[in-house]
Motif scaffolding. Sequence first.
Motif, short mmCIF file in Angstrom:
data_model
loop_
_atom_site.label_atom_id
_atom_site.label_comp_id
_atom_site.label_asym_id
_atom_site.label_seq_id
_atom_site.Cartn_x
_atom_site.Cartn_y
_atom_site.Cartn_z
N ALA A 123 0.69 -1.09 0.02
CA ALA A 123 -0.11 -0.04 -0.20
C ALA A 123 0.68 1.12 0.06
CB ALA A 123 -0.83 -0.01 1.23
N SER A 124 2.00 1.14 0.32
CA SER A 124 3.27 2.36 0.41
C SER A 124 4.21 2.06 -0.34
CB SER A 124 3.50 2.77 2.04
OG SER A 124 4.35 3.67 1.96
N ASN A 125 4.87 3.22 -0.76
CA ASN A 125 6.21 2.99 -1.42
C ASN A 125 7.22 2.83 -0.65
OD1 ASN A 125 4.77 3.25 -3.90
ND2 ASN A 125 5.38 5.71 -4.17
N ILE A 126 7.16 2.80 0.74
CA ILE A 126 8.06 2.50 1.63
C ILE A 126 8.25 1.26 2.11
CG2 ILE A 126 8.60 3.35 4.24
CD1 ILE A 126 8.62 5.42 2.12
N VAL A 127 9.43 0.77 2.31
CA VAL A 127 9.57 -0.68 3.10
C VAL A 127 10.32 -0.45 4.41
CG1 VAL A 127 9.70 -1.66 0.67
CG2 VAL A 127 11.75 -0.93 1.41
N ARG A 128 10.19 -1.53 5.14
CA ARG A 128 10.74 -1.48 6.44
C ARG A 128 11.93 -2.39 6.58
NH1 ARG A 128 8.23 -0.34 11.39
NH2 ARG A 128 7.51 1.45 10.20
N LEU A 129 13.20 -1.95 7.01
CA LEU A 129 14.24 -2.86 7.29
C LEU A 129 14.51 -2.75 8.76
CD1 LEU A 129 16.99 -4.26 6.53
CD2 LEU A 129 18.04 -1.90 6.52
N ASP A 130 14.50 -3.75 9.09
CA ASP A 130 14.53 -4.14 10.69
C ASP A 130 15.70 -5.02 10.79
OD1 ASP A 130 14.35 -4.37 13.28
OD2 ASP A 130 12.22 -5.16 13.45
N ARG A 131 16.87 -4.44 11.86
CA ARG A 131 17.88 -5.31 12.15
C ARG A 131 17.68 -5.85 13.62
NH1 ARG A 131 21.92 -5.15 8.70
NH2 ARG A 131 22.10 -3.45 7.14
N ASP A 140 12.72 4.58 1.27
CA ASP A 140 11.72 5.00 0.30
C ASP A 140 12.25 4.55 -1.18
OD1 ASP A 140 10.00 6.22 -1.44
OD2 ASP A 140 10.30 8.49 -0.81
N SER A 141 11.35 3.35 -1.72
CA SER A 141 11.53 2.98 -3.03
C SER A 141 11.23 3.84 -4.34
CB SER A 141 10.69 1.60 -3.10
OG SER A 141 9.29 1.92 -3.18
N GLY A 142 10.68 5.10 -3.92
CA GLY A 142 10.38 5.99 -4.84
C GLY A 142 9.06 5.88 -5.51
N ASP A 143 8.98 4.73 -6.50
CA ASP A 143 7.75 4.66 -7.29
C ASP A 143 7.10 3.30 -6.70
OD1 ASP A 143 9.35 2.85 -8.40
OD2 ASP A 143 9.43 3.57 -10.40
N GLY A 144 7.85 2.39 -5.91
CA GLY A 144 7.28 1.27 -5.55
C GLY A 144 7.20 -0.04 -6.41
N THR A 145 8.21 0.44 -7.37
CA THR A 145 8.40 -1.02 -8.38
C THR A 145 9.69 -1.56 -8.05
OG1 THR A 145 9.77 0.48 -9.66
CG2 THR A 145 7.53 0.52 -10.34
N LEU A 146 9.66 -2.80 -8.56
CA LEU A 146 10.72 -3.70 -8.16
C LEU A 146 12.10 -3.10 -8.55
CD1 LEU A 146 11.70 -6.43 -7.33
CD2 LEU A 146 11.62 -7.46 -9.63
N ALA A 147 12.29 -2.29 -9.68
CA ALA A 147 13.37 -1.67 -10.08
C ALA A 147 13.57 -0.57 -9.05
CB ALA A 147 13.18 -1.22 -11.42
N GLY A 148 12.63 -0.01 -8.67
CA GLY A 148 12.88 1.24 -7.57
C GLY A 148 13.36 0.87 -6.17
N LEU A 149 12.88 -0.51 -6.04
CA LEU A 149 13.08 -0.82 -4.56
C LEU A 149 14.55 -1.21 -4.80
CD1 LEU A 149 12.42 -2.05 -1.68
CD2 LEU A 149 11.42 -4.10 -2.82
#
Length: 446
Positions: A123-131, A140-149
């Motif tokens: 639902a969002s162009n943002i992904v969460r990295l948790d260490r 922020d992946s930009g446009d939410g596409t695989l290439a953008g991610l």
Amino acid sequence: MATTSISGLSSGLDTASIIDQLMQLEAIPQSRLKTRVATEQSLVTTLQTLNTKVAVLSSRAEALAKPAAWAPLVSSSSDSDVKVTTGSNLAPTNLTVTVTAVAKTHQLGFATSAALTDQVTGASNIVRLDRFDGSPVDIDSGDGTLAGLVAAINDPDNATGLRAAAVRVSDGQYRLLVESSATGAAQDFTLTAQDLSPLLGGATVRSGTDAAIDIGAGISVGSTTNTFTDVVPGLTLTVAPDTTIGTVSTISVTRDAAGVSNSVKALVDAVNALLTDIDTQSASGSATKAKGPLMGDANVRSLRSTVLDSVFPTDGSSMADLGIEVDRFGKLTFDSATFAGAYAADPAGVAEQFTTAGGGFAERVATVTKGASDPIDGTLTAAITGRNSGITRMKDSIEDWDQRLELRRISLTRQFTALETALNQMSSQSSWLAGQLSSLPTNSSG
């Protein structure tokens, strides 16, 4: 200043040639100066060449006089997948190393394939990295596409500490592969949508691992990388990432006796090369041997003596038990077998007889040669400087002679011109008088 010359107008003499011959006589002192300058310049070149050789010998001796030169080690590993690096503080040692684990990155392989232009971040162009350190990071992946991610994960500005790739699995379809940049068990992470829902059908996990080796006697050594630093002081081992678990390697670190012997031989050879060069340059000459350009040079003779004397310890003992002696030709000899035996029996004692700490042979050679070649106050340097100063003074004298000779030529030219003018006037007066006499009446007797 130009002076007009009337060459032989009345006298019939080639006065120009006479002046040239007189000038050659006048120039004899200057010619001698020029010859001396050429000779001195040749001697300076010879001294500079000798000084360079002395400086090279000084550097070689100074290097061998350092204690570090007497602690060289030869290391080896029986398996090419286990590399050995040694430091200066390492003592000879032997280890048997068994590889029990290799370090790996933490890796996620996502299940669902997608086109590069497909929306994959939910639902969002943002992904969460948790260490799992209590401070998750939103990317922020930009446009939410695989290439953008992929681009966002790899962007240095985001400092994710991850590497991402879109792996082509069929025409137009890719699966996302993400791994930690560093190896080790502590590199684990998760990557989800911003609302913590799985990305691309969830991921298969290959957990990061630490590397480990067993060196026997129940001692295991771990590392977050495949490099084990200072396993023992000064010894570092590096395991190849694809090393087979259970690989056994024998690590051997021994003294480089051959290398030390070669260094000592190289110093002896360098000393002999310098002595030979000095003998050639300072030779007194004979029917079968040419006279050297530095014959009679006290500095050079003194240098030869002090270099040769440096082989003898200050306490009056000998270096013969280490394989170094002086032969009847005034040169050094080196017996590698004698040296090898002495070094094997007492490495530290032999080193002391060469190094700075013990006032050893290499240190003595370094001191003598540095005293000759030092660029500020070395004896050879001073001799070169002195001769160059003399050359400068002689060149100044030659220039003074140029002016003196030019004035002398002008003076001679004026004198001969005045002579020709006077002779010409006398000739004119003689012709006039003869004419007057011929015009007088002649008395006749009847």
